[in-house]
Each structure stands twice: as structure tokens, then as C-alpha cells.
Write a protein that holds these residues in place. Sequence first.
Motif: not given
Lengths: 297, 573
Positions: A275-276, A268-269, A271-273
Motif C-alpha cells: 500500500x505504501x 499485514x507487513x 500488504x502495508x508495504x
Amino acid sequence: MISDYRSQKLSLTLGHLYPDQLNLYGDRGNILTLQRRCQLRGIELRVVGLGVGDALAPDEYDLLFIGGGQDKEQAPVAQDLHEMKGIGMWAAIEDDMPVLAVCGGFQLLAHYYRPAEGPDMRGLGVFDAWTEHKGSQVPRCIGDIAIRWGDQTLVGFENHGGRTYLGTAQPLGRVIKGHGNNAEDHTEGAIYRNAFGTYLHGSLLPKNPHFADYLLELALQRKYNHAESENVPSFNSVATEHGSTVLELPRTSLPSLLAPLDDTLEWEAHASLLERLGLYTEAASVLRAHIDSFRLV
Amino acid sequence: MRRNSMRKQQPSQPIPPDTDHSQQTNQSDAASLPTVPAEAHQESAEKRQRGSARAGMAVIAGRTAGALSRRLHIGGGTSIIGVVAQRVYPDIVAHLATELEHGSIMVTGTNGKTTTSSFIAAILRDDGLRVWRNREGSNLVGGVASSLVIRAQPNGHLRRSGAAISILEVDEAALPKLVRAIPPRIVVFTNLFRDQLDRYGEVDSVVNKWKIAIAQLPASTTLILNADDPTITQLGENFPGRIIYYGIDDIQLEAAEPAETDTEKRYQVLDTRTCAHCGAEYEYSARFYSHMGHYYCPSCGKRRPTPDIRISRVEMESFDRIRLQIATGEEAAHEIIVPLPGLYNIYNALAAAAVAHAMKIGWDAVTTGIEQSKPVFGRGERIQVEGRTIRLLLAKNPTGFNEVLRTLFSDNSSRHILFILNDNIADGQDISWIWDVDFERAVHHIETLVVSGTRAFDLALRMQYAGVDEQKIMVVPPTPLKALKTLHTTHSRQQKKLHIRRAKKDNVEYNTQENIKLPEYVYGIKNALDGALQKTPVGETLFIVPTYTALLELHRELEQRGFTSRYWEGRDA
């Protein structure tokens, strides 16, 4: 749950080079990650700090890590690396020991670092690559970065003034978003045998558990699958080739010595980067590939 | 949202009511204070004549721009006023600053700027001066300019500049520019740690900026330097003017740290390891935190200077009550109570006492000033919410965070915690430093834990790696992952089809309940706050440790819910 390799307790020794001098960018996170991922699998990981003045005996270690530091502290380290650890380091790398070199460490393992003014700083020349600092008017390469590593992604943060150019060395990956080695040719990092240089910190390994496991796998295979193994394909022979075949890393072809872990939070970490950085497709494929509930999709 | 931004951008804060007027009974004391050098006065008189008209124009232009930006809801803060005024008259800052009867004090350094300034302000106010400060976060050149322009009249003169002194909190990198505009009477350097490497660069590049600034100072300036920080003391070399060193002499303090009880040694980041002269590694006879302590160089013999003002004894009475004995020279020590938590606030109080010492202000004002200080915005601030107490403890860099953790967890009590990690420009976009923070210290003392902010997942991961049970961590990301949403929809659609087909085949009813298990989250700081409050029983304290922009966001939320006043209203602008 642990793939107990022939019922012997697995153990590894990690040599952490210059832990006091080269620790600028949260490099400790890489060490903590390797420790934790070993611990969860019942593998013993011993971490030995190698400071200025310590010799490097290659047969004592299974894995090496070198981080980045302040410019001021890099010069004495470069000298020590040459005088005290050069030969041991070469022997280890030629013997396929996995080495991770981040930022300043990456520069130190290439041929040289040429500052905007002043004399060159000599490196070990493990990677056929060199670094130039083009003066303070050229902006530093700073920001979040994502690269393609094989068929997967690596994410991190980069912050370097030097521009690195590759000779015959293969890059670790291709830049998807960010600057990479020199903000010109979309390469990031370098590979020689099992030594990996990269500018990615952030820290690198916590958010890239596949890369952490890859390093551990290399170290374990090298230590435990070395001599014997008729039915186990030799990892090393494949690994030596991967320099030229960056896009087809021999990751899945091997029987793993590592039990899978629940890495939901890690991914998740990751993937969230992504997406950023606006990389939604990549983020989706990361989640699909790694989070259990999406495997079925 | 719109209402919110309108309020935030209300830039021209009311000119502070002249409350100090009644306290001006101590005129003779104020008059005996050393003022700005006479030559500066003369020069300024000439300048004033030449510049008044232009300054007036600049003031009008700046304030018009401020009013416009407020009206049109553009821009973030007040710095537009200063920026426009400077455009009209580049010397506006110098012009206005020279009108201050008692000159300017600048405070810079990585940590402690705001609290130190507020201690100094309290002391000077108790001594009868009219104190002006720049606003929270407005510590770049534009912000400092604004702080003067909003107090200027259209004729180009400051209002009520008599008995006035300005205390300017200055961004580390902005110091060279500012000392050029305003020659300060006193400059305080608190400490230097690694901070926002992506913005400031390495620690060494900040040192170089400071050296450039110091080279421009007149010899009439007094430097106030932290004797316990080797990087700071190095700034005093070759400075022709007066230097006052301050430091902690109570080496008992080192032992107060229960580090060795753990099998693991406490991990500390050292940002200055080697001697500025010879490059050898410093050794310490006592180390308080990070590289702060009693150091010496075994190779060239450089050592910590003997402080001119020192703390001879520290007693931690409770979480936020520290009893200090402060002494200068051979004088007997004076007792001072610091009403704030944390070892770092001891240094902040001492730095303020050093300023008072430099200005020959009596101990009475120092004692009352510090003792009656309220925590400033987000630095130990206390807010009552629905029967619970919230304490806000800003942490912006590894050393700051380590010290906050030490403050929270040194007495072995369990805490309710909300950590918020943002990676906006003002926070620093690189969050690698969380891996240098000693979160391991917190592991066994966490009662409940919520992590949030733009990098909530990174922080959650860090906490998990520190050894906090994953089940115990409530993660509140800023927004849902887009990928998660898309995948979820596709998945449930496929599942539905599958189920319906199966249901038809087996001739049973379709069960809508059956679905995949997904990580379930709530999103945003508001929900993080609610979650953390819910986990905190009535009567207990919730400790919130945010980065800078997270603090702003959270404070706005608390203001909107009416739990605290708007932050500048509570401040002594």
C-alpha cells in the motif's frame, strides 16, 4: 499439528556464507526467519557460518545463504569464493540445493561485477548475468520495491549502484514498482535451478513468508523425498523447469512437508508495504489469500 | 493541524537574551583564551569592508524570506533564511562567522553530536563565553547559515559578537562544504557507524568525505578524535595541526556487560572490521561496544593511539548517574558526574572535556558544565505525564539502538516500552537495520510493549521474531490498510445477505452481532502514546524509543497536551 514426515524428526543445515563480511543490509533477518519458521514446526535448523578460508563441502548442507556487504569487503570475499568455495558451490547448485543470494551475493554469483573504474571482479557465473557500475553520476537504485513472483508478490527494499543484465538467466520476478536489476527491463533477480539471486532486502524473508517456506520446502523435499516416493511427485523434475516457467511455480502441486503457520502479522507487513507503494489491488489480494478471516470472502 | 504547523514554522526564534552578561566577571580568563589566528582577523577585516553592504542585503533578504514563509505557512524549518541569504551573498556564512571573537567549534559523527555539543556549550558558558548553537536538526549548510543570519543586523554585522563562540553540530556529509565556508577552530569527530545507508552510502564513503574536509583545514585547527574508534583515528594521519585523542582506559567496563550469562552471545554489528592500512581484521584487547575499544592490527601493528585525555574509571551509580575519573597526562584524575544514562554519554562527556582541554579551560567549568547538564531534546529527556514519567531515548541506527537497549535492559529490571519506527527521508527509508538490532536482549525484560510508526508492522514482526509473545505486543499502525477496509465492507455485506436469507428461510430474527473477527487496531502516534501510558501504572516510567521524525511528531503531541514546553524554548539557542 506438524506434518510429521514418517515420524522422523526433520532437520536441515543452513550454510551462511561470509556472515561477518556480508551483513550490511539486515541479512540476519533472513536467517532468523528460516530459524523461526523451522522451530515453530519442530524442524531442527542448524546454521553454520562459512567465513573466509573455510571450505564448502556440499553434502554437509541443505540450504545456502549469501548476503551483501561494503564494496571494500567484497573483493577479498570474491577471491575466497573462487578459491575456497567455488567447486563446492557448483556441485551443490547442480544438485538442486536451494541457494538464496541477496544484493552483493547475487552479484558474486553472476559472471562479473564491472566497477566504474578499476578491474572487474570475477563472479562464479552461476547466473548467466553480469553487473556494471555506470559511475557516480548515475543514481543508485534505492527504494521500496515490489515484484511479481509467480502469481504472488515479493516486497523489499533495494539499494544498489550496479546494474545487472541477464543473459539466458530467468529473472526471479517482474518489477511492479521499483528499479529491479537495472531500472530498464523490469526484471528482478535471477534463477538457476534452485539458486535465487535478488536485490531485495529489508529483510526479504520476514515479510515474504511464502518465499521463506518455498526455500524450506525445496530443501526438505530434496533431502527427504529424494530417492523413494512413487506416490509423491518428484519435486526436482518440476523444479528444474521452473526457470523457464517463472509464472507457474510448482508450489501448490506438492504435498507439503511444512505445517501452515499463523502469518497474519507477516502478511499485514507485506500488504502495508504494497500500500505504501500504491498497490492497493495487490494488497487486497494478499490479505484475501492469506489472512484466515478473509479466506471465506 | 493548521495551528500546529504555524507554530512549528515560527522560524525567527527570539534572539537569546543576553543572560551571560552577568557572568562575564571572568574577563581576564576569557581574554587569555586563544582566539582565531591574527591573519584570519586581517583577512576578515578586508572582507568585512567589501562585504558588509552585501551582507546587510543578504540578512534582510533572508529574514524577509523567513517572515514570509512563516506568514504563508510554507516550508518546514528555518533553513529558508540561510538559503535565501546565501543566494544573495554566497559568502554570508564566512563573512558572519569571522566576526565571532572565539571562532567556531564543529561537532560531527554518527551518534552523540547533539549531546556532545550541549556538554561543550555548558562548559564554555560556565567559563564565561557567549555560546551560539545551530538548532536541533538544522545541521546542514542552510541550517548553519540560518543560525548566523538570524543573529545578524541589517548592517551586515553580528549582534554581540564579543566573547562569542559558535558550536555547530554538523551533518556527516555536509562537513566538507561547511569547513570551506567557516574555517573551524576545533573539529570533534565522535564516532562512525552505519547509518541511513540509503542517504549516506556506506561507511567508507563518509570516511572519504571527511578526509576531503580535513585536507581543507588550516593547520591552526585542532582535531579532537575518538581514540577507541579505528575509523576516527585514521582521520588524524597526515594532519599537520594539533590532534587530541580521547578514550576510555577503564577496561573493567567491558566486563560490565552481562553478555555471557545468556547462552546466546550478544549480537553486535561491527561497522569497521578491517585495518585501513593492510586490510587485516582488527583484534581487541577490550571492546566496549560495536567496534569501539582497544584494538590493534595483528598484521601491520597499527594500534589505538594513547589518548591525551582518558577516563581511568567508570562507576555506574544509577540509571542516569555515572561517576567518571578523567585524567590528562600524568596529572591526577578529576571526578566528574554524568547525569545521563548510557555508555555512549560517557564518550560524549569525554569529548566535551577534550574540547575544554584543547582550549585550556579549567576543570571547574568542566565539572559543573557536565554535571548540571539537562538531557537535550529526546536524548534521555524526562517528561512528567499524569503521574507517570516518560523518558525519551532517540535511536536512529543499529548501534545507537543497541546501546539504548543495553542502557534499558542491563540491570534486569522490567520496563514499559513504546518503540516508534518511521521510514521518512530524515529517518532513512531503509529499515532493514532493525534486523541487526539485538532485540533478543529485551525479550525477558518487557513488562508492556507498544510498537508504532510508519513501519509498525515491520517492527512488530521483528519483536515477534526476537521471541516476544505476540499477545504482548500492541501494534499501532499509522493508518488503516485500505485493503482491509474494502475487504471488510465486502465481507460484511455478503455476510449480511447470507444471514438475512438464512434468517428468512428459518424464520428467525437476523442476528447482527455475528461478524468476522478482524485484527483490531487503533491508529497513529497519539493513540500509541495513549495506549502505552494506559499500560504504564501511575508512578512508573514509560521508556519511549523513537526514530528521528517519530521523535518530532511525538514531541509535538506532548507539547500540544501541555506536558512539555516547545522544544526550542527549553534549548540554549
